[in-house]
Design a protein around this motif. Sequence first.
Motif, PDB file in Angstrom:
ATOM      1  N   HIS A 118      41.804  39.325  52.743  1.00  0.00           N
ATOM      2  CA  HIS A 118      42.488  40.256  51.884  1.00  0.00           C
ATOM      3  C   HIS A 118      43.264  41.226  52.697  1.00  0.00           C
ATOM      4  O   HIS A 118      42.784  42.003  53.472  1.00  0.00           O
ATOM      5  CB  HIS A 118      41.466  41.109  50.911  1.00  0.00           C
ATOM      6  CG  HIS A 118      40.669  40.366  50.351  1.00  0.00           C
ATOM      7  ND1 HIS A 118      40.894  39.722  48.860  1.00  0.00           N
ATOM      8  CD2 HIS A 118      39.296  39.371  50.350  1.00  0.00           C
ATOM      9  CE1 HIS A 118      40.003  38.957  48.293  1.00  0.00           C
ATOM     10  NE2 HIS A 118      39.063  38.943  49.351  1.00  0.00           N
ATOM     11  N   THR A 121      49.280  43.388  50.981  1.00  0.00           N
ATOM     12  CA  THR A 121      50.093  42.752  50.220  1.00  0.00           C
ATOM     13  C   THR A 121      49.486  41.696  49.716  1.00  0.00           C
ATOM     14  O   THR A 121      50.282  40.583  49.240  1.00  0.00           O
ATOM     15  CB  THR A 121      51.424  42.401  50.993  1.00  0.00           C
ATOM     16  OG1 THR A 121      51.036  41.598  52.063  1.00  0.00           O
ATOM     17  CG2 THR A 121      52.175  43.780  51.350  1.00  0.00           C
ATOM     18  N   GLY A 122      48.146  41.361  49.647  1.00  0.00           N
ATOM     19  CA  GLY A 122      47.555  40.218  48.643  1.00  0.00           C
ATOM     20  C   GLY A 122      46.813  39.392  49.783  1.00  0.00           C
ATOM     21  O   GLY A 122      46.541  39.301  51.044  1.00  0.00           O
ATOM     22  N   MET A 123      46.282  38.348  49.110  1.00  0.00           N
ATOM     23  CA  MET A 123      45.219  37.505  49.784  1.00  0.00           C
ATOM     24  C   MET A 123      46.017  36.163  50.415  1.00  0.00           C
ATOM     25  O   MET A 123      46.932  35.777  49.792  1.00  0.00           O
ATOM     26  CB  MET A 123      44.155  37.161  48.587  1.00  0.00           C
ATOM     27  CG  MET A 123      42.957  36.190  49.492  1.00  0.00           C
ATOM     28  SD  MET A 123      43.173  34.567  50.121  1.00  0.00           S
ATOM     29  CE  MET A 123      43.450  33.644  48.221  1.00  0.00           C
TER      30      MET A 123
END
Length: 201
Positions: A118, A121-123
């Motif tokens: 994680h 800016t996202g996974m």
Amino acid sequence: MHHPPDIEALLRDLRQRFGPRRALWVFGYASLIWRPEFDAEECRPARVQGWHRALRMRSHINRGTPERPGLVFALLSGGACRGEVHRLPTGNAEAELHRLWSREMPTGVYTPRWLPCHTPTGMVPALAFTLSRRHQACLAPLDDVAMLDVLRHARGRYGTTLDYLLQTAEALRTRGIRDREIERLVALAGRHRLLPPTEAS
């Protein structure tokens, strides 16, 4: 006997699970943060759930010897871990991955996994080098007396276990990553006058 997957099998798994154009990311939690030895196009802070950083992997070469083993960090199941993810260069990702594999997997001690990391800016799914608790290289938690003995005496081809601990602690500190156990171990070393002058001041 456990046989870890090879690079080609890992890449097939990545592309089958996440798509053929998925970027190659690597999760660093200790020396891969401060001595990655590969080129990265991007780095992000990252957190993985279900795994934690622990100074519990026996080192007979890099930070110790067979006669006086040292310790290095491993990613063990349970808890959570903050570190960094590194995106390998698009045009040369597989060659960089081979370089990384030569460094991390000469003896096959790790179990490489794609873990969901994680980031702000996202996974991203990233390759992480984990250690099975059942592996002979994974030690039970040491008490402070045993840990101090390792920090005083263990030295391998890349230096001491103490230096390795301090380099990891500094890399995390400069990135704003808190690891209470690492901080406790550094404080323990300080109380017993093991720190170099610059660290102790």
